[in-house]
Design a protein around this motif. Structure first.
Motif, mmCIF file in Angstrom:
data_model
loop_
_atom_site.group_PDB
_atom_site.id
_atom_site.type_symbol
_atom_site.label_atom_id
_atom_site.label_comp_id
_atom_site.label_asym_id
_atom_site.label_seq_id
_atom_site.Cartn_x
_atom_site.Cartn_y
_atom_site.Cartn_z
ATOM 1 N N VAL A 171 4.341 11.408 4.421
ATOM 2 C CA VAL A 171 4.551 10.927 5.800
ATOM 3 C C VAL A 171 5.808 11.573 6.350
ATOM 4 O O VAL A 171 6.708 11.983 5.614
ATOM 5 N N ASN B 168 6.769 2.681 10.777
ATOM 6 C CA ASN B 168 5.991 1.671 10.064
ATOM 7 C C ASN B 168 6.826 0.895 9.045
ATOM 8 O O ASN B 168 6.292 0.110 8.276
ATOM 9 N N TYR C 199 1.031 5.456 1.370
ATOM 10 C CA TYR C 199 0.452 6.259 2.441
ATOM 11 C C TYR C 199 0.620 7.755 2.234
ATOM 12 O O TYR C 199 0.389 8.548 3.141
ATOM 13 N N ASN D 282 0.850 -1.195 0.000
ATOM 14 C CA ASN D 282 0.000 0.000 0.000
ATOM 15 C C ASN D 282 0.881 1.238 0.000
ATOM 16 O O ASN D 282 2.088 1.166 0.283
#
Length: 712
Positions: A480, A488, A477, A475
């Motif tokens: 960030v 993460n 994100y 995925n």
């Protein structure tokens, strides 16, 4: 006075010349009747019987005639052989320590013995200075007529031959009937000293000394009788007590006593003396460090022999049988395991593996922490890993200066000379490498709240084509912060930052922190495709904890010869050059703290103190890592298969983090909690553009940048 009417007495002379003639008128004396002679019985024998009897009589006379002469010659030759051997025997002191190698005794950080290497001797003892229980146990077990025979015991030999024949063996196979003196002669190799130029190895020399044949037995008997003529019984017993191998690398009673019981040979109890005496028949097999129960069973036989021969009372025997000897804590640890092997390999060979001296090495080991690491690993594999799994794991615990406090190199913890996965296995590091990317960025002016866009990303790699990394979750994100990217374990932001600051700088920072293995030159460097050892990685994390200075992991603190106060070498590692500035290191610690607080390392969290760390999982989960630290200690955990088989359902955030958690829970028992030395920023919204700060002047990386790219 008249003698008329009396018979004239006979004169003595009459006997010489015969009786006088009878005078007239005297009656002649009647001769006494003679006993009739017995007629001789004529013995009539069968001629065959007479012939056979004559032959046997002749053979007997022949054998006797030859036999006593031959016996006299043999006796004379034996006497000459014993006499000659007697002249070759040195003073007894020269026979008390016959090791070809020296020993290495390893001490922990408190100065307590935890391991031995080489041929440990311990010191000279005599029959008078050892415990009487040990002396009596040896005599009762090995040679109960020791004080009565001249070195060879015919009764013992006859008994041994009878037993061997009754058990279907040859007369010289099995029981030998050897006396203590004969065994001492064999231990001395009949005066032949070990010479490296004449023997393939020391083991070959020992095998030759121990082989059994009729000729060797005769030589052994001659040497034993010469020893009996040269030395007293107690001196012979002293030679035996100092020369005998008793298992666990211990030569002699003092070394074995220290090795197994942590006390001198003079202090042994009945049960301890019986255990040592019981080892003499098969020291490697019966050694208590190999099989304590077997050793105790053998000792119980020795105790009964001591009782039956009157050395101890029935009540003392009962007490000894009810309370068998136990190993000391150091002995229970076997021989120091992986840590001792590593320390031995880190020192010079002529003082460790090939020493001819007795060496003392003081180390950094903390035995409490070593036990903690071993128990933690055992707990996880017993409760969290499927039965029959061949997966391996390794643990290293060290202080921030690189002093190694505990080391586990595999699931079998009580081993010597085994493959050490903590120091010898080079494995891909995966995301455990990412802190060095962010350390480089922070040093160059990035901040924990600088941002990067997590989005599909591709690079054209010369010679390899187009390369498009993906996150573990597959995925994206969006924008960030660096903290969230590390927390993460996002792959694309790590690659982008690495490309932004320059791979060469990332490689230099990682190398300066102590990762000495060859680092990947391509963009996949950011994903931990390079290989490293667990001890290297743990040492590099220690550099982050101590404020940004590299460390060299070490275990050896001091090396000296036995009896010397002056050390020959000192600490082999410790804090080295600064790699990044302290502010950058403190900020990185805070980012790594978030990994444990709310990121992939949550299972490593401790209930009473702050933790910082990073997980790591390689492609196809062939390796899983967790490395982290508290304010006091750094620990690293690796898990995987020796043959690179992928792990099933295991990532760095799973079992490795749990092993780390269990280890550090035990390591910190009784240790007062302290806060991590980290920057604690006030919460603020993430900026839309990366925030940069000027690196401090005089920084090595800044200078390198200027050299590579010119002044900015």
């Amino acid at each position: 006075m008249s003698n008329s009417g009396r018979k004239k007495p006979r004169l003595v002379a009459d006997k010489r010349y015969g009786a006088p003639k009878a005078s007239s008128g005297a009656k002649p004396r009647k001769p006494s009747p003679k006993r009739a002679a017995r007629p001789r019985k004529s013995r009539s024998r069968n001629p065959i019987v007479r012939f056979v009897s004559g032959v046997f009589s002749w053979v007997f006379r022949l054998v006797w005639g030859i036999g006593w002469r031959l016996g006299a010659v043999v006796f004379l030759l034996l006497g000459l052989a014993v006499g000659y051997t007697y002249t070759t025997l040195p003073e007894v002191d020269e026979f008390l320590d016959g090791r070809a190698r020296g020993s290495v005794t390893l001490l922990d950080r408190e100065g307590d013995v935890f391991a031995w290497r080489g041929d440990q001797f311990g010191g000279v003892v005599t029959a008078d200075t050892v415990s009487p229980h040990l002396k009596n146990a040896v005599i009762a077990t090995e040679d109960k007529r020791f004080y009565m025979h001249p070195g060879v015991d015919p009764i013992g030999i006859a008994s041994a031959i009878r037993i061997n024949l009754s058990e279907g063996r040859g007369p010289l196979q099995g029981h030998g009937g050897s006396t203590i003196t004969q065994q001492a002669a064999k231990l001395l190799c009949f005066g032949v000293k070990y010479d490296r130029t004449q023997w393939e190895s020391e083991a070959a020399y020992i095998r030759d000394c121990r082989r059994t044949s009729l000729a060797r037995k005769l030589k052994e008997a001659v040497y034993a009788m010469a020893m009996e003529a040269k030395y007293t019984k107690d001196e012979i017993l002293s030679i035996y007590l100092n020369r005998a191998y008793l298992g666990g690398g211990a030569y002699g009673a003092e070394a074995a006593s220290q090795r197994f019981f942590g006390k001198g040979a003079a202090q042994l109890s009945i049960s301890e003396g019986a255990m040592l005496a019981g080892l003499l028949t098969a020291p490697s097999t019966l050694a208590p460090t190999a099989n304590l129960e077997r050793s105790q069973n053998r000792a119980s036989v020795v105790v009964r022999l001591m009782r039956d021969q009157g050395y101890i009372s029935a009540s003392d025997a009962a007490t000894a049988l009810a309370q068998p000897a136990e190993l000391s804590e150091a002995a229970e640890r076997q021989a120091g395991g992986y840590f001792a092997d590593w320390v031995m390999s880190s020192g010079p060979e002529f003082f460790t593996r090939d020493t001819t001296e007795d060496v003392i090495i003081r180390t950094t080991l903390d035995q409490r922490m070593q036990t903690a690491a071993e128990e933690a690993l055992s707990y996880i594999f017993e409760n969290k890993v499927r039965e029959g799994s061949k997966a391996q794991a390794a643990i290293v615990v060290m202080s921030a200066d690189g002093a190694v406090r505990a080391m586990v190199g595999g699931r079998k913890t009580r081993v010597t000379g085994a493959f050490n996965r903590a120091t010898q296995a080079k494995r891909q590091t995966g995301s455990a490498f990412k802190p060095f990317i962010y350390a480089t960025a922070l040093e160059l002016g990035y901040s924990h709240d600088s941002t990067v866009v997590d989005e599909p990303f591709c690079l054209d790699v010369p010679g390899s084509g187009r390369w498009c990394p993906e996150n573990y979750t597959r995925n994206y994100y969006g924008r960030v912060t660096l903290t969230d990217a590390l927390k993460n374990s996002l792959n694309i932001p790590a690659v982008k930052i690495s490309e932004s600051v320059g791979r060469d700088l990332v490689r230099k920072v990682a190398s300066d922190f102590g990762i000495e293995s060859d680092l990947d030159a391509g963009p996949a460097l950011a994903l931990g495709t390079s290989e490293s050892t667990l001890i290297e990685m743990t040492g590099a994390y220690a550099g982050i904890l101590n404020g940004g200075s590299s460390v060299t992991p070490y275990g050896l603190v001091e090396l000296r010869l036995l009896g010397d106060e002056e050390s020959l070498m000192g600490t082999t590692g410790g804090i080295r050059e600064r790699v990044i500035q302290e502010d950058a290191a403190r900020e990185l610690i805070w980012m790594m703290h978030q990994v444990v607080q709310s990121g992939t390392g949550g299972r490593a969290k401790l209930p009473d103190r702050e933790v910082a760390g990073k997980t790591g999982t390689t492609q196809a989960a062939r390796d899983a890592w967790f490395l982290g630290f508290t304010a006091d200690y750094v620990a690293g955990v690796w898990m995987g298969y020796d043959d690179n088989t992928p792990l099933t359902g295991v990532t760095g955030s799973g079992l490795p983090a749990e092993i780390w958690h269990e280890t550090m829970l035990r390591v910190h028992e009784g240790v007062e909690p302290r806060p991590l030395p980290m920057l604690r920023p006030a919460p603020k919204p993430a900026p839309s553009q990366p925030v940069r700060r000027e690196p401090q002047s005089g920084n090595a990386i800044e200078n390198l940048l200027r050299g590579l790219f010119g002044a900015q």
